[in-house]
Design a protein around this motif. Structure first.
Motif, PDB file in Angstrom:
ATOM      1  N   ASP A 198       6.205   3.619   3.122  1.00  0.00           N
ATOM      2  CA  ASP A 198       5.384   3.108   2.026  1.00  0.00           C
ATOM      3  C   ASP A 198       6.098   3.363   0.701  1.00  0.00           C
ATOM      4  OD1 ASP A 198       1.996   2.978   2.849  1.00  0.00           O
ATOM      5  OD2 ASP A 198       3.536   3.486   4.301  1.00  0.00           O
ATOM      6  N   ALA A 199       5.979   2.416  -0.222  1.00  0.00           N
ATOM      7  CA  ALA A 199       6.536   2.594  -1.562  1.00  0.00           C
ATOM      8  C   ALA A 199       5.775   1.696  -2.517  1.00  0.00           C
ATOM      9  CB  ALA A 199       8.027   2.261  -1.590  1.00  0.00           C
ATOM     10  N   GLY A 200       5.650   2.146  -3.771  1.00  0.00           N
ATOM     11  CA  GLY A 200       4.942   1.315  -4.731  1.00  0.00           C
ATOM     12  C   GLY A 200       4.678   2.035  -6.037  1.00  0.00           C
ATOM     13  N   TRP A 201       3.643   1.557  -6.741  1.00  0.00           N
ATOM     14  CA  TRP A 201       3.326   2.026  -8.088  1.00  0.00           C
ATOM     15  C   TRP A 201       1.863   2.434  -8.155  1.00  0.00           C
ATOM     16  CZ3 TRP A 201       5.928   3.272 -12.376  1.00  0.00           C
ATOM     17  CH2 TRP A 201       5.243   3.320 -13.596  1.00  0.00           C
ATOM     18  N   LEU A 202       1.612   3.667  -8.618  1.00  0.00           N
ATOM     19  CA  LEU A 202       0.256   4.177  -8.801  1.00  0.00           C
ATOM     20  C   LEU A 202      -0.165   3.955 -10.250  1.00  0.00           C
ATOM     21  CD1 LEU A 202       0.540   7.561  -6.866  1.00  0.00           C
ATOM     22  CD2 LEU A 202      -0.418   5.400  -6.034  1.00  0.00           C
ATOM     23  N   GLY A 203      -1.233   3.188 -10.446  1.00  0.00           N
ATOM     24  CA  GLY A 203      -1.646   2.843 -11.794  1.00  0.00           C
ATOM     25  C   GLY A 203      -2.184   4.009 -12.592  1.00  0.00           C
ATOM     26  N   ARG A 204      -2.907   4.921 -11.936  1.00  0.00           N
ATOM     27  CA  ARG A 204      -3.516   6.026 -12.669  1.00  0.00           C
ATOM     28  C   ARG A 204      -2.465   6.979 -13.226  1.00  0.00           C
ATOM     29  NH1 ARG A 204      -7.552   9.382  -9.192  1.00  0.00           N
ATOM     30  NH2 ARG A 204      -7.936   7.243  -8.511  1.00  0.00           N
ATOM     31  N   GLU A 205      -1.473   7.324 -12.393  1.00  0.00           N
ATOM     32  CA  GLU A 205      -0.435   8.262 -12.818  1.00  0.00           C
ATOM     33  C   GLU A 205       0.742   7.587 -13.500  1.00  0.00           C
ATOM     34  OE1 GLU A 205      -1.768   8.163  -9.896  1.00  0.00           O
ATOM     35  OE2 GLU A 205      -2.743  10.091  -9.566  1.00  0.00           O
ATOM     36  N   GLN A 206       0.823   6.246 -13.380  1.00  0.00           N
ATOM     37  CA  GLN A 206       1.981   5.516 -13.899  1.00  0.00           C
ATOM     38  C   GLN A 206       3.262   6.069 -13.276  1.00  0.00           C
ATOM     39  OE1 GLN A 206       1.699   2.802 -16.599  1.00  0.00           O
ATOM     40  NE2 GLN A 206      -0.142   2.925 -15.337  1.00  0.00           N
TER      41      GLN A 206
END
Length: 216
Positions: A198-206
């Motif tokens: 899995d890989a990606g971008w977490l909006g809350r933590e940026q």
């Protein structure tokens, strides 16, 4: 074979294929429950099946595990770390009310952080496969979900789930989700049987996140 029998056979085969694809993509979320990035879905582990994984983003990491039990019950847990210090373990439970079929969605209800180490949350979720490799997930909950949450998932190269051919592009899901507060974006790639990256971008933590999970 009559037209009615043909229709019944097509529905049966389609249901089996959908169930097979759903099972193949069942993997833990960062909370431990079967889901996507941060949201649970209506997918759940079958009795005797389990999952485990590890997620990392800057200065944070989480180890997760889940097990499928009889009567559609799934129990899971998550153990977080922050800068090397262990946080509060959380325990979750999910009950699958219906399995996904050719026409009907999967429906599940659940609770996260049952012991209220941080914030107990209750939810209901619906998941359904659509044509062209898309799946949608919609839910509503209390606590961290703050009302509605949902996601759109696009499966790339779904035919390889049924064609065990060597080489080629690995089966990958592209994910766009709203976890009740922020938007998250990710990809889930099948490396080998049961193992996913899995890989990606977490909006809350940026922050960018990485994860490695296994589902038997």
């Amino acid at each position: 074979m009559t037209n009615v029998q043909r229709a019944a056979a097509l529905i049966l085969v389609g249901s089996c294929l959908l169930l097979g694809e759903t099972t193949a993509f069942a993997a833990p979320s960062t909370s431990g429950a079967t889901g996507l990035i941060r949201i649970p879905t209506a997918d759940s582990l079958r009795p005797g099946h389990f999952s485990a994984g590890y997620f990392y983003w800057q200065d944070h990491s989480t180890a997760v595990a889940a097990a499928g039990l009889p009567a559609g019950l799934e129990v899971s847990a998550a153990a977080p770390w922050y800068k090397g210090a262990t946080g509060n373990w959380t325990v979750n439970a999910k009950v699958a009310l219906t399995q996904e079929g050719l026409l009907l969605p999967a429906i599940a209800i659940g609770a996260e952080d049952i012991g209220e180490q941080n914030q107990r949350s209750y939810y209901a979720a619906v998941s359904k496969a659509l044509p062209f490799g898309f799946r949608i997930h919609v839910g509503a909950g209390t606590g961290r979900f703050k009302g509605m949450f949902g996601a759109v998932e696009k499966v790339l190269n779904p035919t390889s789930l049924r064609k065990k051919r060597p080489g080629g592009f690995p089966v990958t899901s592209l994910i766009v989700e709203m976890d009740g507060q922020k938007m998250n974006y990710g990809a889930r790639m099948s490396l080998m049987h049961g193992v996913r990256l899995d890989a990606g971008w977490l909006g809350r933590e940026q922050r960018v996140y990485l994860g490695l999970t296994y589902t038997n």
